[in-house]
Design an enzyme around this catalytic site. Structure first.
Site, short mmCIF file in Angstrom:
data_model
loop_
_atom_site.label_atom_id
_atom_site.label_comp_id
_atom_site.label_asym_id
_atom_site.label_seq_id
_atom_site.Cartn_x
_atom_site.Cartn_y
_atom_site.Cartn_z
N LYS A 82 17.69 59.65 11.93
CA LYS A 82 17.75 60.62 10.82
C LYS A 82 18.67 60.14 9.70
CE LYS A 82 19.17 64.05 13.35
NZ LYS A 82 19.21 63.43 14.68
N ARG B 176 20.40 73.26 13.29
CA ARG B 176 20.24 72.75 14.66
C ARG B 176 20.13 73.87 15.68
NH1 ARG B 176 23.14 67.62 13.88
NH2 ARG B 176 22.86 66.32 15.69
N ARG C 246 24.24 51.42 19.41
CA ARG C 246 25.15 51.89 18.35
C ARG C 246 26.57 51.99 18.90
NH1 ARG C 246 23.69 57.37 15.32
NH2 ARG C 246 24.68 58.37 17.08
N ARG D 81 31.22 54.68 18.10
CA ARG D 81 31.35 56.11 17.80
C ARG D 81 31.79 56.84 19.07
NH1 ARG D 81 26.55 59.27 14.70
NH2 ARG D 81 26.81 60.77 16.39
N ARG E 35 24.12 65.18 24.76
CA ARG E 35 23.59 65.48 23.42
C ARG E 35 22.08 65.63 23.44
NH1 ARG E 35 26.04 60.54 20.83
NH2 ARG E 35 24.61 60.88 19.11
P1 ADP Z 1 23.33 62.79 16.35
O1 ADP Z 1 22.20 63.58 15.82
O2 ADP Z 1 23.06 61.30 16.33
O3 ADP Z 1 23.83 63.26 17.68
P2 ADP Z 1 25.08 63.68 14.17
O4 ADP Z 1 25.88 62.71 13.42
O5 ADP Z 1 23.97 64.38 13.45
O6 ADP Z 1 24.58 62.92 15.44
O7 ADP Z 1 26.05 64.82 14.78
C1 ADP Z 1 27.15 64.47 15.58
C2 ADP Z 1 27.81 65.74 16.15
O8 ADP Z 1 28.24 66.60 15.07
C3 ADP Z 1 26.90 66.63 17.00
O9 ADP Z 1 26.80 66.19 18.33
C4 ADP Z 1 27.64 67.98 16.87
O10 ADP Z 1 28.79 68.04 17.69
C5 ADP Z 1 28.10 67.98 15.43
N1 ADP Z 1 27.11 68.63 14.55
C6 ADP Z 1 26.40 68.02 13.56
N2 ADP Z 1 25.57 68.90 12.96
C7 ADP Z 1 25.75 70.10 13.60
C8 ADP Z 1 25.18 71.40 13.47
N3 ADP Z 1 24.25 71.67 12.55
N4 ADP Z 1 25.62 72.38 14.29
C9 ADP Z 1 26.56 72.15 15.20
N5 ADP Z 1 27.13 70.94 15.41
C10 ADP Z 1 26.73 69.93 14.61
#
Ligand code: ADP
Length: 195
Positions: free
Chosen positions: A13, A88, A127, A133, A144
């Site tokens: 994404k 989300r 990654r 990370r 996740r």
């Molecule tokens: P990925 O989709 O690769 O897991 P992201 O960078 O999109 O990673 O998000 C990393 C973390 O940030 C998530 O696991 C969550 O803890 C937090 N996060 C991101 N967006 C949201 C959201 N809309 N609601 C709640 N937590 C979020």
């Protein structure tokens, strides 16, 4: 033009969001990036978010909603935006609905990036090796993915029902996936430079 990119962790994404936003001349808004920047800077929001992120849990809706509403109110988002990683949860969908109704309607298009679990786990482990990370350890990756299946995947059906969903195969080279997204969007939205 208001777009959302949705898909499991590791689907690409963030990578695609930057390319698509650039082509359409709109800001890419990534909640993950915003949270990580806050963690790095040690802001109060970052301190609150970090524990959740490191466990592979979602940051609570109230914190996340406030952050996004604030970002969408900034002037560069006035003519459109590409959301990556928000909404989300269903509660976040409703918050976004309310926010957008105040202007004139909902999301124009939701692009689902489709990738199988085995593929995304491999990408996330890579990654982890490349970028280190803190939420890319194997246990946290599995968590996740579970949380995505439980809380976020159901949103795909919600947007399909609304008639705004397009699904794109996220397997293959980055540039190929970008081209698939552009062709899926082609019939639905106008490019900034074509207006
Ligand atoms: P990925 O989709 O690769 O897991 P992201 O960078 O999109 O990673 O998000 C990393 C973390 O940030 C998530 O696991 C969550 O803890 C937090 N996060 C991101 N967006 C949201 C959201 N809309 N609601 C709640 N937590 C979020």
């Amino acid at each position: 033009m208001r777009m959302l990119l949705i898909g499991p962790p590791g689907a690409g994404k963030g990578t695609q969001a930057v390319r698509v936003a650039d082509r359409y001349g709109i800001p890419a808004i990534s909640t993950g990036d915003i949270f990580r920047a806050n963690v790095t800077q040690g802001t109060p929001l970052g301190l609150q978010a970090k524990d959740y992120m490191d466990r592979g849990a979602y940051v609570p809706d109230d914190l996340t909603n406030a952050l996004v509403l604030d970002r969408l109110a900034q002037s560069d988002a006035g003519a459109g935006f590409l959301l990556d990683g928000f909404p989300r949860t269903l509660a976040q969908v409703y918050t976004l609905d309310e926010c957008l109704e105040a202007s004139d309607g909902g999301l124009d298009v939701v692009v689902q990036l489709v990738a199988e679990q085995d593929e995304v786990v491999q990408r996330l482990l890579k990654r982890a090796r490349d970028q280190g990370r803190s939420d890319d350890t194997e246990d946290v990756i599995r968590r996740r993915l579970e949380v995505y299946q439980e809380q976020t995947h159901p949103l795909v059906a919600v947007y399909a029902e609304r008639g705004v969903l397009v699904s794109v195969d996220a397997i293959g080279e980055v540039g190929h996936v970008t081209e698939r997204i552009f062709s899926a969007l082609g019939g639905r939205v106008q490019r900034a430079d074509a207006e």
